[in-house]
Design a protein around this motif. Sequence first.
Motif, PDB file in Angstrom:
ATOM      1  N   THR A   1     -58.719  28.401 -16.089  1.00  0.00           N
ATOM      2  CA  THR A   1     -59.050  27.796 -17.374  1.00  0.00           C
ATOM      3  C   THR A   1     -59.290  28.929 -18.375  1.00  0.00           C
ATOM      4  O   THR A   1     -60.065  29.850 -18.103  1.00  0.00           O
TER       5      THR A   1
ATOM      6  N   ARG B   1     -60.042  30.263 -22.435  1.00  0.00           N
ATOM      7  CA  ARG B   1     -60.632  29.900 -23.735  1.00  0.00           C
ATOM      8  C   ARG B   1     -60.468  31.077 -24.689  1.00  0.00           C
ATOM      9  O   ARG B   1     -60.738  32.218 -24.321  1.00  0.00           O
ATOM     10  N   TRP B   2     -60.044  30.784 -25.910  1.00  0.00           N
ATOM     11  CA  TRP B   2     -59.863  31.823 -26.905  1.00  0.00           C
ATOM     12  C   TRP B   2     -59.884  31.196 -28.298  1.00  0.00           C
ATOM     13  O   TRP B   2     -59.806  29.978 -28.446  1.00  0.00           O
ATOM     14  N   GLU B   3     -60.027  32.069 -29.298  1.00  0.00           N
ATOM     15  CA  GLU B   3     -59.995  31.622 -30.680  1.00  0.00           C
ATOM     16  C   GLU B   3     -58.638  31.957 -31.279  1.00  0.00           C
ATOM     17  O   GLU B   3     -58.030  32.973 -30.952  1.00  0.00           O
TER      18      GLU B   3
ATOM     19  N   ASP C   1     -61.059  26.871 -31.917  1.00  0.00           N
ATOM     20  CA  ASP C   1     -61.537  27.263 -30.590  1.00  0.00           C
ATOM     21  C   ASP C   1     -60.677  26.502 -29.581  1.00  0.00           C
ATOM     22  O   ASP C   1     -60.755  25.278 -29.493  1.00  0.00           O
ATOM     23  N   ARG C   2     -59.841  27.226 -28.806  1.00  0.00           N
ATOM     24  CA  ARG C   2     -58.869  26.591 -27.919  1.00  0.00           C
ATOM     25  C   ARG C   2     -59.295  26.772 -26.465  1.00  0.00           C
ATOM     26  O   ARG C   2     -59.666  27.877 -26.044  1.00  0.00           O
ATOM     27  N   ILE C   3     -59.244  25.669 -25.715  1.00  0.00           N
ATOM     28  CA  ILE C   3     -59.557  25.675 -24.286  1.00  0.00           C
ATOM     29  C   ILE C   3     -58.371  25.044 -23.572  1.00  0.00           C
ATOM     30  O   ILE C   3     -58.015  23.897 -23.854  1.00  0.00           O
TER      31      ILE C   3
ATOM     32  N   THR D   1     -56.570  24.220 -19.711  1.00  0.00           N
ATOM     33  CA  THR D   1     -56.866  24.091 -18.283  1.00  0.00           C
ATOM     34  C   THR D   1     -55.669  23.458 -17.590  1.00  0.00           C
ATOM     35  O   THR D   1     -54.919  22.692 -18.198  1.00  0.00           O
TER      36      THR D   1
ATOM     37  N   GLU E   1     -54.693  21.197 -23.383  1.00  0.00           N
ATOM     38  CA  GLU E   1     -55.347  22.128 -24.296  1.00  0.00           C
ATOM     39  C   GLU E   1     -56.103  21.345 -25.368  1.00  0.00           C
ATOM     40  O   GLU E   1     -55.594  20.348 -25.907  1.00  0.00           O
TER      41      GLU E   1
END
Length: 801
Positions: A539, A541-543, A554-556, A558, A571
Amino acid sequence: MRLSPFRGPVEADEEKTRMVSLNAFLTRLIWLCVMPLVIFAVYLSVIHVLTLQDQHDQEAANLARNVATSIDHYIGAQISALRMLASSPFMDDPPRLEEFYGEATGFRESFGGEVVLVDLSAQLIFNTRVPFGAPQPKLPVPRGRSAVSAALTNGGPAVGDMFVGPDSKQALVASAVPLVRDGNVKSVLVNIVGIGEIEQNLDEVALPVGWSLMVLDGNNEVIARRSPPDAGGHPVDDEPPGRFSVKCASSHWTVVLDVPRDVYRKPLIAAAAALSAAVLFLTLFSVLGGRMAGRQLARSVAALAEVPSRSASPPLISEIEAVRVLLNESAAAREAAELTRLETEERFRQLFDIAPIPLCFVSKDGFLIRSNARFGQTFGYGDEDASSITNWSRLAYPDPEYRRWVLRTWDTAVRRARENNTDIEPIEYRVRCKDGRVLTVVTSGTIIADGFLATFFDITERKQAEEALVLERNKFRQFLDALPVGVYIASNQHEIEYVNPVMQSAFGPIEGRKCHDYFHGKAQVCPLCKNPQIVAGNTVRWEWFSERMQRTYDRIATPVHNGDGSISKLEVFLDITARKKAEQALRDSLEEKVALLKEVHHRVKNNLQVVASLLGLQASRSINQQVVDVLQDTRNRVKSMAMLHEALYRSGNLARINFAGYMKDLCGQLLLSYGPVASRVKLENEVARIALPLEHAVPCGLIASELVTNALKHGFPGERTGRIVVRLEPVHGQLILSVSDDGVGLPPDWDPSGTSTLGLQLISRLAGQLGGKMELLPSHGQGAAFHVIFPVPENTLLEGE
């Protein structure tokens, strides 16, 4: 002799000369009787010889055909069983492949040989000869016809030529059945047996003396041979007078029956000898012999149609006896072949009865001939309930409209299978059981000569799971649609599979676009694409700042595991543009406050240093040593506070101070202030890596400064040497600050509670400020040790945190 009254003497003499004796008459009569019989006997002998030869040839041909039929039955039973094994539901569920290996082991116990599962590249998946999961080689390729290649090419069962096993070094033959799913061949199921199984079939054939049997493959190689005990057998390319070849219907094999030259001509020679004897016998014994021979011949011929008894004497005519022997041998061969067929049918019947899936035989006219035990266990109906397709359909499909649809689709599937010579394609139906339950089953079948074999796979639980999965997917889709943040799903090939309304309102409809085109307007995959990490199961996570939207997200992302084994990416886009702006205005205000606070600490440190300098100047002007000592102690206390503010000013964290570093600098400063003593005393710093809040670091520093100052001033008078140890360590949820020395120690009657010195009073008050207490440890006659125990303050960082 009487003379005719009208005849003269001359005529009478002429008539007398025409008369013959009884012996001559009898001789003539005998010859007259015998010659037709002889001619007839010759005719019958010729017919008999020709008939005997035809019967001999027909018997040999029938025997060869029976052997070919027996081999066809043997191979057909194997292929039918392989087809039934190939229809196992475990084949479509990779985690249950080991259970399918168990079924294949059961097949091996019933039919012999080894069962092998081969993929499309001829790689063995498993072999019942070795444990499941053991490494497998490639399937060996025979010189001639390969069963696996033929099955992959034709899409149907196939039998290959003989080949030598790579491990056993034995001659083997293979039968193969392709595993067809959705019209495509997924793999091939192979039954490999040794030629001993074929030779066993030949050994069970009642073979006349001197005859030999061979089974040849498509390369004209001998698979199995049965020769006379006293003969080495004929070469394959030798053509004896009696050779009979029959092609097997289930394979490219040929059954060859050889009758040696002497054995083949023996009945002809015997018939010719019997003909000569019969002519001589008729000639010598005349009519009596002819009549007796005729009666004996009639009795002998009639005996051919009778069941021989033990008390009956064998006929005197050898040809008839030879025919009787051949007929008896032919009957015995047919009986043996029938026994073999019955044994094969019994094996298949046992496999049919113990099959783990419902099975039933249905005749061409629609009557249910037989069903297995699992059929009754699954549906509750017996043979008397479902005696025909009509009765079965009324019970299993009570709704008339649905029943008509079922019968129509099933008839179409059966007709298509008969026209294309294939299996009946699987069709999904809902079946009502006898107890009222409704099961979802996949029905398929195999066409046989007098009907078809129907198979039923219960997929009720799987259907329920699929329906539940669809329901959960719908709920999940509704949940994603209702989320106030942007959500999208993309395949591992970057195809967008879903976007929710928030995402669609921000970036527009997907229209079959890929994610790098949808978000970035690029035709190629982004260099910093996170797909490899997500496919690996992580998983991420990044901006991300969208140049096109001028917004920060803010992107997550998985991984999402699909039913077919593939992995998609889910996403979530959270618009944090407003938060980023607020944080920027806050991470700016904070920098301004930090700079201001650092300036405050810097100025406090400077002011305290000024005070310390003034105290030092004052001490240097005083001639009273007691005043000097007081001023020096006060100066050290001020400098310890100044050093604390200096450490905070230089630290990146204004909330906590690295107490170990602070104590190192403080102890060094104290040694400098007591120069003569510093050369004789070693000051050891054993403070753990602890970061204390400012409000606790100040009193701890002052306590340590007071205790070290007391030890330097009073513990080492004259030229005494020694060491002072400063410790701060966590013990059972508390902090212990200790200062110990090996100096002269304290007076035996010294009471810390009754002392009036400013230093000890300051230590006691500072310990109370920390919520703790000061203790004096026993010195055992040398040195002194003070402990200050207090709870671990909040916002404290211990070593390892």
